[in-house]
Motif scaffolding. Structure first.
Motif, PDB file in Angstrom:
ATOM      1  N   TYR A   1      11.054  40.182  18.748  1.00 51.02           N
ATOM      2  CA  TYR A   1      10.340  40.248  17.636  1.00 51.02           C
ATOM      3  C   TYR A   1      10.402  41.178  16.545  1.00 51.02           C
ATOM      4  O   TYR A   1      11.253  42.220  17.072  1.00 51.02           O
ATOM      5  CB  TYR A   1       8.872  40.304  18.386  1.00 51.02           C
ATOM      6  N   PRO A   2      10.245  40.778  15.412  1.00 52.70           N
ATOM      7  CA  PRO A   2       9.706  39.506  14.767  1.00 52.70           C
ATOM      8  C   PRO A   2      10.846  38.309  14.872  1.00 52.70           C
ATOM      9  O   PRO A   2      12.052  38.680  14.817  1.00 52.70           O
ATOM     10  CB  PRO A   2       9.304  39.944  13.442  1.00 52.70           C
ATOM     11  N   ILE A   3      10.333  37.175  15.172  1.00 52.97           N
ATOM     12  CA  ILE A   3      11.137  36.028  14.953  1.00 52.97           C
ATOM     13  C   ILE A   3      10.594  35.040  14.127  1.00 52.97           C
ATOM     14  O   ILE A   3       9.353  34.750  13.855  1.00 52.97           O
ATOM     15  CB  ILE A   3      10.947  35.303  16.656  1.00 52.97           C
ATOM     16  N   PHE A   4      11.520  34.318  13.298  1.00 49.43           N
ATOM     17  CA  PHE A   4      11.141  33.348  12.161  1.00 49.43           C
ATOM     18  C   PHE A   4      11.640  32.029  12.839  1.00 49.43           C
ATOM     19  O   PHE A   4      12.684  31.908  13.283  1.00 49.43           O
ATOM     20  CB  PHE A   4      11.909  33.701  11.169  1.00 49.43           C
ATOM     21  N   ILE A   5      10.573  31.107  12.707  1.00 47.78           N
ATOM     22  CA  ILE A   5      10.615  29.775  13.208  1.00 47.78           C
ATOM     23  C   ILE A   5      10.701  28.876  11.903  1.00 47.78           C
ATOM     24  O   ILE A   5      10.076  28.939  10.849  1.00 47.78           O
ATOM     25  CB  ILE A   5       9.401  29.372  13.754  1.00 47.78           C
TER      26      ILE A   5
ATOM     27  N   GLY B   1       7.485  30.038   9.753  1.00 48.48           N
ATOM     28  CA  GLY B   1       6.321  31.007  10.096  1.00 48.48           C
ATOM     29  C   GLY B   1       7.244  32.423  10.451  1.00 48.48           C
ATOM     30  O   GLY B   1       8.387  32.264  11.453  1.00 48.48           O
ATOM     31  N   LYS B   2       6.150  33.457  10.667  1.00 46.57           N
ATOM     32  CA  LYS B   2       6.920  34.601  11.179  1.00 46.57           C
ATOM     33  C   LYS B   2       6.139  34.877  12.213  1.00 46.57           C
ATOM     34  O   LYS B   2       4.806  35.111  12.231  1.00 46.57           O
ATOM     35  CB  LYS B   2       6.944  35.734  10.345  1.00 46.57           C
ATOM     36  N   ALA B   3       6.815  35.058  13.521  1.00 45.39           N
ATOM     37  CA  ALA B   3       5.824  35.460  14.674  1.00 45.39           C
ATOM     38  C   ALA B   3       6.131  36.997  15.120  1.00 45.39           C
ATOM     39  O   ALA B   3       7.440  37.350  15.235  1.00 45.39           O
ATOM     40  CB  ALA B   3       6.267  34.593  15.927  1.00 45.39           C
ATOM     41  N   THR B   4       5.382  37.542  15.474  1.00 47.33           N
ATOM     42  CA  THR B   4       5.326  39.004  15.987  1.00 47.33           C
ATOM     43  C   THR B   4       4.918  39.348  17.324  1.00 47.33           C
ATOM     44  O   THR B   4       5.087  40.417  17.955  1.00 47.33           O
ATOM     45  CB  THR B   4       4.490  39.975  14.953  1.00 47.33           C
ATOM     46  N   ASP B   5       4.529  38.405  17.949  1.00 43.96           N
ATOM     47  CA  ASP B   5       3.972  38.101  19.154  1.00 43.96           C
ATOM     48  C   ASP B   5       4.132  36.818  19.908  1.00 43.96           C
ATOM     49  O   ASP B   5       4.330  36.014  19.036  1.00 43.96           O
ATOM     50  CB  ASP B   5       2.854  38.855  19.496  1.00 43.96           C
ATOM     51  N   ARG B   6       3.823  36.643  21.066  1.00 45.71           N
ATOM     52  CA  ARG B   6       3.794  35.390  21.663  1.00 45.71           C
ATOM     53  C   ARG B   6       2.818  34.375  21.496  1.00 45.71           C
ATOM     54  O   ARG B   6       3.391  33.146  21.094  1.00 45.71           O
ATOM     55  CB  ARG B   6       3.629  35.359  23.377  1.00 45.71           C
TER      56      ARG B   6
ATOM     57  N   ASP C   1      15.350  32.210  14.350  1.00 48.20           N
ATOM     58  CA  ASP C   1      16.006  33.068  13.806  1.00 48.20           C
ATOM     59  C   ASP C   1      15.308  34.744  14.305  1.00 48.20           C
ATOM     60  O   ASP C   1      14.323  34.993  14.125  1.00 48.20           O
ATOM     61  CB  ASP C   1      16.009  33.169  12.607  1.00 48.20           C
ATOM     62  N   ALA C   2      16.389  35.805  14.484  1.00 54.98           N
ATOM     63  CA  ALA C   2      15.953  37.002  14.567  1.00 54.98           C
ATOM     64  C   ALA C   2      15.524  37.639  13.329  1.00 54.98           C
ATOM     65  O   ALA C   2      15.996  37.035  12.303  1.00 54.98           O
ATOM     66  CB  ALA C   2      17.343  37.847  15.016  1.00 54.98           C
ATOM     67  N   GLY C   3      14.582  38.311  13.466  1.00 54.54           N
ATOM     68  CA  GLY C   3      13.964  39.040  12.079  1.00 54.54           C
ATOM     69  C   GLY C   3      14.530  40.175  11.962  1.00 54.54           C
ATOM     70  O   GLY C   3      15.174  41.133  12.888  1.00 54.54           O
ATOM     71  N   VAL C   4      14.214  40.739  10.823  1.00 50.58           N
ATOM     72  CA  VAL C   4      14.566  42.042  10.297  1.00 50.58           C
ATOM     73  C   VAL C   4      13.434  42.718   9.704  1.00 50.58           C
ATOM     74  O   VAL C   4      12.855  42.450   8.768  1.00 50.58           O
ATOM     75  CB  VAL C   4      15.695  42.084   9.324  1.00 50.58           C
TER      76      VAL C   4
END
Length: 405
Positions: free
Chosen positions: A196-200, A212-217, A237-240
């Motif tokens: 995390y963070p992960i972009f969907i 959307g951006k996910a910072t947790d499950r 996608d992996a986030g930065v």
């Protein structure tokens, strides 16, 4: 001699409204001394219409397909070897050709010289409309079937970038069917490969719709639920964390291409939302749309990074066999000073005119180059041989009576 430009906008896509903005802005900026405009509006149900009133955004916003100001039309998917490309009246709801509509004869044709797809998203930017133009053998602006298709699908796009050795962030993709069948397994697979963070992201959408951006499950579940409403393939996608974004446009065709200045878009949130891109300028903003978005042009970065972005952009343009004008978007990890290619937009919002103005190229001049590229590539394509004299049919010895079993 004036050329007639058929400008296509609208479409059966969630990016319908943005396409209208891009199309009408292009129509407004085309030099009337050089071009006549044939506006072609594609309604949300996929029907095509033409008429001078379609130049007016207010008319399109309250579009009435029964209006006497418009005519339903279609484009035959065959070359017109006599008079060149033309739209013809569409069939009515009943049978046969449309009769009289707005005083226009059912036999009236709408000829044009060059097609300009001012389209975003599915059924316009993804190669489908370009395929029709290819069948009709007509000159058209912007990228062809290959670049449009590969540039629309984020899963395929990522694979192409990675295969060419371009720097991309790690990613995972999955089907909507997989999510509906076993969401826990999909989440587990994503978490095993990405931090995390992960972009969907829906694979085949632009304008940040469905992203959307996910910072947790818990947030990951929520963002996926949104994304699967828009597409059958989803990219994670992996986030930065310490992120900066940069964009660069490329213009031309074949080997004759050049990059624009770079820009740094500024988002209100942690990524550029649909609202950031299109709604922050307000009603009174000049050239509302992409220009109203907060941005720094040229981007405040070192010359070395600027040149790196421009060089990559030209390489990507050539790899995807693009033509006309595209925009390539980048993600920069400020913590590690690492540049990543994010995506290519083969029909950028408002055709990225704002990235060319600092180089002295006005929107009207940009349109001139789009038209010139369309004509040049069409002529180059028609240098190819499309027939090969073989003896296959002469030697064939089968038919309704002699077919071998």
């Amino acid at each position: 001699m004036k050329r007639t430009l058929a400008v296509f906008f609208g479409g059966r896509t969630v990016e319908h409204d943005i396409s209208i903005v891009t199309g009408t802005q292009l129509i407004e900026n085309a030099d009337p001394k050089k071009y006549d405009i044939l506006p072609v509006y594609i309604a949300r149900n996929g029907r095509w219409y033409t008429g001078d009133k379609l130049r007016d955004v207010t008319f399109v916003r309250n579009f009435d397909p029964e209006s006497s100001e418009v005519t339903a039309v279609t484009l035959p998917p065959v070359p017109n070897l006599t008079s060149g490309p033309e739209l013809v009246p569409a069939e009515s709801k009943g049978s046969g050709l449309k009769g009289l509509l707005g005083g226009k004869s059912a036999n009236q044709k709408f000829p044009f010289d060059v097609a300009i797809p001012a389209m975003h998203g599915l059924n316009g930017e993804d190669g489908t409309l370009q395929g029709l133009f290819e069948l009709a053998d007509l000159p058209y602006a912007e990228s062809g079937v290959l670049g449009s298709c590969a540039g629309m699908d984020k899963v395929l796009m990522k694979a192409a970038f990675r295969g060419a050795g371009f720097p991309v962030l790690d990613s995972v993709w999955f089907w909507r069917d997989q999510w509906e069948e076993d969401p826990e397994r999909v989440v587990a697979d994503i978490e095993a490969k990405l931090d995390y963070p992960i972009f969907i992201k829906p694979a085949n959408l632009g304008s940040s719709i469905g992203i959307g951006k996910a910072t947790d499950r818990d947030r990951l579940y929520e963002t996926i639920e949104v994304a699967v409403r828009y597409d059958r393939r989803i990219l994670a996608d992996a986030g930065v964390e310490e992120i900066a974004e940069f964009n660069c446009s490329v213009l031309g065709s074949g080997c004759d291409v050049r990059p624009s200045v770079c820009e740094q878009p500024i988002a209100w949130k942690n990524f550029l939302s649909f609202e950031d891109k299109y709604l922050r300028g307000g009603k009174g903003s000049e050239m509302s749309g992409m220009k109203s978005m907060s941005r720094i042009v040229p981007a405040p970065i070192e010359d070395e990074l600027t040149e790196r972005i421009q060089d990559l952009s030209v390489e990507i343009f050539k790899l995807f066999d693009c033509k006309g004008v595209v925009r390539i978007d980048y993600i920069y990890d400020k913590a590690t000073e690492t540049l990543y290619v994010n995506e290519i937009n083969t029909i950028p919002g408002s055709f990225a005119f704002y990235l060319w103005e600092p180089l002295g190229l006005s929107y009207s001049q940009l349109i001139d180059e789009l038209v010139d590229n369309a004509v040049r590539v069409h002529k180059e394509k028609n240098r190819n041989l499309y027939a090969y004299d073989s003896e296959v049919l002469q030697k064939a010895n089968w038919g309704s009576k002699g077919a071998k079993r």
